[in-house]
Structure formats: C-alpha cells, structure tokens
Motif scaffolding. Structure first.
Motif, PDB file in Angstrom:
ATOM      1  N   SER A  38       0.903  -1.282   0.100  1.00 43.76           N
ATOM      2  CA  SER A  38       0.004   0.004  -0.027  1.00 43.76           C
ATOM      3  C   SER A  38       0.865   1.296  -0.197  1.00 43.76           C
ATOM      4  CB  SER A  38      -1.056   0.112   1.239  1.00 43.76           C
ATOM      5  OG  SER A  38      -0.294   0.094   2.478  1.00 43.76           O
ATOM      6  N   THR A  39       0.209   2.213  -0.711  1.00 48.47           N
ATOM      7  CA  THR A  39       1.017   3.501  -0.846  1.00 48.47           C
ATOM      8  C   THR A  39       0.271   4.642   0.108  1.00 48.47           C
ATOM      9  OG1 THR A  39       0.190   3.980  -2.905  1.00 48.47           O
ATOM     10  CG2 THR A  39       2.440   2.982  -2.969  1.00 48.47           C
ATOM     11  N   THR A  40      -0.779   4.507   0.379  1.00 50.79           N
ATOM     12  CA  THR A  40      -1.643   5.318   1.453  1.00 50.79           C
ATOM     13  C   THR A  40      -2.301   4.445   2.522  1.00 50.79           C
ATOM     14  OG1 THR A  40      -3.509   4.820   0.124  1.00 50.79           O
ATOM     15  CG2 THR A  40      -2.423   6.768  -0.621  1.00 50.79           C
ATOM     16  N   GLN A  48     -13.248  -6.830   0.562  1.00 50.25           N
ATOM     17  CA  GLN A  48     -12.420  -6.432  -0.469  1.00 50.25           C
ATOM     18  C   GLN A  48     -11.344  -7.436  -0.406  1.00 50.25           C
ATOM     19  OE1 GLN A  48     -12.236  -2.484   1.413  1.00 50.25           O
ATOM     20  NE2 GLN A  48     -13.676  -1.719  -0.077  1.00 50.25           N
ATOM     21  N   LEU A  49     -10.833  -7.758   0.743  1.00 53.93           N
ATOM     22  CA  LEU A  49      -9.516  -8.774   0.944  1.00 53.93           C
ATOM     23  C   LEU A  49      -9.923  -9.900   0.035  1.00 53.93           C
ATOM     24  CD1 LEU A  49      -8.317  -8.420   4.286  1.00 53.93           C
ATOM     25  CD2 LEU A  49      -6.932  -8.138   2.215  1.00 53.93           C
ATOM     26  N   GLU A  50     -11.055 -10.710   0.314  1.00 53.91           N
ATOM     27  CA  GLU A  50     -11.729 -11.677  -0.463  1.00 53.91           C
ATOM     28  C   GLU A  50     -11.718 -11.476  -1.808  1.00 53.91           C
ATOM     29  OE1 GLU A  50     -12.612 -15.885  -0.845  1.00 53.91           O
ATOM     30  OE2 GLU A  50     -11.344 -14.681   0.593  1.00 53.91           O
ATOM     31  N   SER A  51     -12.147 -10.462  -2.250  1.00 57.17           N
ATOM     32  CA  SER A  51     -12.313 -10.256  -3.785  1.00 57.17           C
ATOM     33  C   SER A  51     -10.879 -10.113  -4.455  1.00 57.17           C
ATOM     34  CB  SER A  51     -13.213  -8.838  -3.733  1.00 57.17           C
ATOM     35  OG  SER A  51     -13.433  -8.678  -5.288  1.00 57.17           O
ATOM     36  N   ALA A  52      -9.960  -9.538  -3.900  1.00 61.06           N
ATOM     37  CA  ALA A  52      -8.534  -9.312  -4.341  1.00 61.06           C
ATOM     38  C   ALA A  52      -8.029 -10.666  -4.653  1.00 61.06           C
ATOM     39  CB  ALA A  52      -7.912  -8.399  -3.732  1.00 61.06           C
ATOM     40  N   ARG A  53      -8.204 -11.525  -3.461  1.00 65.69           N
ATOM     41  CA  ARG A  53      -7.452 -12.760  -3.425  1.00 65.69           C
ATOM     42  C   ARG A  53      -8.210 -13.764  -4.378  1.00 65.69           C
ATOM     43  NH1 ARG A  53      -8.645 -17.851  -2.495  1.00 65.69           N
ATOM     44  NH2 ARG A  53     -10.629 -17.408  -1.861  1.00 65.69           N
ATOM     45  N   GLU A  93     -21.256  -4.714  11.943  1.00 66.65           N
ATOM     46  CA  GLU A  93     -21.734  -4.816  10.580  1.00 66.65           C
ATOM     47  C   GLU A  93     -20.624  -5.575   9.868  1.00 66.65           C
ATOM     48  OE1 GLU A  93     -24.559  -4.016   8.740  1.00 66.65           O
ATOM     49  OE2 GLU A  93     -25.386  -3.625  10.916  1.00 66.65           O
ATOM     50  N   TYR A  94     -19.075  -5.156   9.772  1.00 63.45           N
ATOM     51  CA  TYR A  94     -18.146  -5.760   9.062  1.00 63.45           C
ATOM     52  C   TYR A  94     -16.828  -5.678   9.818  1.00 63.45           C
ATOM     53  CZ  TYR A  94     -17.710  -0.940   7.273  1.00 63.45           C
ATOM     54  OH  TYR A  94     -17.669   0.346   7.287  1.00 63.45           O
ATOM     55  N   TYR A  95     -15.956  -6.214   9.209  1.00 63.31           N
ATOM     56  CA  TYR A  95     -14.627  -6.309   9.832  1.00 63.31           C
ATOM     57  C   TYR A  95     -13.754  -5.560   8.895  1.00 63.31           C
ATOM     58  CZ  TYR A  95     -16.483  -9.112  13.374  1.00 63.31           C
ATOM     59  OH  TYR A  95     -17.147  -9.624  14.679  1.00 63.31           O
ATOM     60  N   VAL A  96     -12.505  -4.475   9.512  1.00 57.59           N
ATOM     61  CA  VAL A  96     -11.785  -4.142   8.625  1.00 57.59           C
ATOM     62  C   VAL A  96     -10.400  -4.310   8.945  1.00 57.59           C
ATOM     63  CG1 VAL A  96     -13.274  -2.223   7.925  1.00 57.59           C
ATOM     64  CG2 VAL A  96     -11.671  -1.927   9.946  1.00 57.59           C
ATOM     65  N   ALA A  97      -9.386  -4.291   8.247  1.00 64.37           N
ATOM     66  CA  ALA A  97      -7.870  -4.178   8.634  1.00 64.37           C
ATOM     67  C   ALA A  97      -7.384  -2.854   8.438  1.00 64.37           C
ATOM     68  CB  ALA A  97      -7.140  -5.242   7.649  1.00 64.37           C
ATOM     69  N   SER A  98      -6.833  -2.355   9.369  1.00 66.54           N
ATOM     70  CA  SER A  98      -6.359  -0.931   9.263  1.00 66.54           C
ATOM     71  C   SER A  98      -4.965  -0.823   8.764  1.00 66.54           C
ATOM     72  CB  SER A  98      -6.103  -0.429  10.874  1.00 66.54           C
ATOM     73  OG  SER A  98      -5.739   0.815  10.858  1.00 66.54           O
ATOM     74  N   LEU A  99      -4.659  -0.330   7.606  1.00 69.31           N
ATOM     75  CA  LEU A  99      -3.318  -0.370   7.040  1.00 69.31           C
ATOM     76  C   LEU A  99      -2.393   1.154   7.202  1.00 69.31           C
ATOM     77  CD1 LEU A  99      -4.104  -1.907   3.649  1.00 69.31           C
ATOM     78  CD2 LEU A  99      -3.233  -3.076   5.710  1.00 69.31           C
ATOM     79  N   LYS A 100      -1.252   1.132   7.549  1.00 74.29           N
ATOM     80  CA  LYS A 100      -0.354   2.387   7.229  1.00 74.29           C
ATOM     81  C   LYS A 100       0.026   2.022   5.794  1.00 74.29           C
ATOM     82  CE  LYS A 100       0.843   2.695  12.063  1.00 74.29           C
ATOM     83  NZ  LYS A 100       2.103   2.799  12.842  1.00 74.29           N
ATOM     84  N   ALA A 101       0.606   3.435   5.452  1.00 76.60           N
ATOM     85  CA  ALA A 101       1.234   3.465   4.206  1.00 76.60           C
ATOM     86  C   ALA A 101       2.648   2.434   4.099  1.00 76.60           C
ATOM     87  CB  ALA A 101       1.592   4.963   3.831  1.00 76.60           C
ATOM     88  N   GLY A 102       2.917   1.805   3.344  1.00 73.38           N
ATOM     89  CA  GLY A 102       3.953   0.885   3.042  1.00 73.38           C
ATOM     90  C   GLY A 102       3.540  -0.525   3.526  1.00 73.38           C
ATOM     91  N   THR A 103       2.370  -0.830   4.044  1.00 69.89           N
ATOM     92  CA  THR A 103       2.062  -2.321   4.700  1.00 69.89           C
ATOM     93  C   THR A 103       2.006  -3.261   3.343  1.00 69.89           C
ATOM     94  OG1 THR A 103       1.098  -1.365   6.337  1.00 69.89           O
ATOM     95  CG2 THR A 103       0.729  -3.758   5.809  1.00 69.89           C
ATOM     96  N   VAL A 104       2.564  -4.356   3.201  1.00 68.10           N
ATOM     97  CA  VAL A 104       2.593  -5.389   2.468  1.00 68.10           C
ATOM     98  C   VAL A 104       1.365  -6.331   2.530  1.00 68.10           C
ATOM     99  CG1 VAL A 104       3.472  -7.646   1.286  1.00 68.10           C
ATOM    100  CG2 VAL A 104       4.920  -5.868   2.107  1.00 68.10           C
ATOM    101  N   ILE A 105       0.260  -6.291   1.390  1.00 62.19           N
ATOM    102  CA  ILE A 105      -1.005  -6.948   1.622  1.00 62.19           C
ATOM    103  C   ILE A 105      -1.274  -8.329   1.052  1.00 62.19           C
ATOM    104  CG2 ILE A 105      -3.491  -6.377   1.023  1.00 62.19           C
ATOM    105  CD1 ILE A 105      -2.674  -3.362   0.406  1.00 62.19           C
ATOM    106  N   LEU A 127      -8.962  -2.996  -4.592  1.00 59.68           N
ATOM    107  CA  LEU A 127      -8.715  -2.375  -3.168  1.00 59.68           C
ATOM    108  C   LEU A 127      -8.956  -1.027  -3.119  1.00 59.68           C
ATOM    109  CD1 LEU A 127      -4.984  -4.156  -2.619  1.00 59.68           C
ATOM    110  CD2 LEU A 127      -7.387  -5.019  -1.858  1.00 59.68           C
ATOM    111  N   PRO A 128      -9.181  -0.638  -1.797  1.00 55.76           N
ATOM    112  CA  PRO A 128      -9.704   1.090  -1.539  1.00 55.76           C
ATOM    113  C   PRO A 128      -8.473   1.744  -1.384  1.00 55.76           C
ATOM    114  CG  PRO A 128      -9.937  -0.441   0.466  1.00 55.76           C
ATOM    115  CD  PRO A 128      -9.702  -1.230  -0.551  1.00 55.76           C
TER     116      PRO A 128
END
Length: 136
Positions: A38-40, A48-53, A93-105, A127-128
């Motif tokens: 991620s860059t942001t 979204q993770l499942e869709s990308a996978r 309602e749903y679950y999220v993963a919190s990302l910092k810039a530079g995290t490998v997804i 991915l958003p």
C-alpha cells in the motif's frame, strides 16, 4: 469471509490510521517473491480482501502460492436508520484491517514475474487504498 474467531471486546473503537506515519512492521516481502504494497493509509474490509484474493487465484489458475499479510480484526458497528439518539452502540456490521502506508497486503510465489505483475494489477483495482507491485 475473514473475521476473528474470538473477540475480547465485540464493539471496539474505530481504528485510526491518519497521522500515524509509514509502516515499520510488515513493510517487506517475507514469504513470496512478488507482492502488493500500500502507498496510502486506510481500511480494507474483509470482503475487499476476499475479492482481491479470488482475482489473484483465478488469474494464476492455482499455479503459485498466495499469502494474505493483513487480517481484518476491527469490527465496525452501525446503528439502523431512523434510530433515535441513545440506546447504546450499534451491532457489528463488518470487519476491517487498518493499514499504514507501506504495508504489504499480498505476497505470491511460484509463477513468472509477468504473470505475477498482471495478477497483482488486477487485485489492486479491487482495493480501496493506492498500492503498487513490488518484488524482491
């Protein structure tokens, strides 16, 4: 769908990602040769993770190995529409993963670079957050 099996608290505060700076953990390729970084900063939902996978595995035709490096731990709650003030916090309602810039997804191994690059580019569309393709 990715979600925690057990929770210490069912209704946590919303994760904060603004003003936290770049990632210092999880910002390198640990398992595979290619990945998405991620860059942001931002949230990625379990859907979204499942869709990308699914896009990645469909494109590589189950040829290589795929690692998901983030997990959606945080529950995001929501109260119903036309609900009066008070009455407590809403239901998860749903679950999220919190990302910092530079995290490998995502990471991938066992396929050619051209195929990995194309699979990762297709996944980045899902991915958003803004992301880029990286290699070792």
């Amino acid at each position: 769908m990715l979600m925690p099996k057990k929770l210490k608290r069912r209704k946590p505060h919303r994760p904060n990602v603004r003003g936290k700076g770049p990632a210092t953990k999880g910002n390198y390729l640990a398992f595979g040769s290619y990945g998405i970084q991620s860059t942001t900063a931002g949230w990625i939902t379990a859907q979204q993770l499942e869709s990308a996978r699914r896009v990645i595995t469909k494109y590589i035709k189950r040829g290589g190995k795929v690692w998901i490096r983030v997990f959606p731990h945080a529950a995001i709650t929501n109260k119903g529409s036309q609900t009066t003030m008070g009455g407590g916090k809403g239901v998860p309602e749903y679950y999220v993963a919190s990302l910092k810039a530079g995290t490998v997804i995502f990471e991938i191994e066992g396929i050619s670079e051209a195929m990995a690059r194309e699979a990762m580019e297709l996944a980045i569309y899902k991915l958003p957050v803004k992301a880029k393709f990286i290699k070792k």
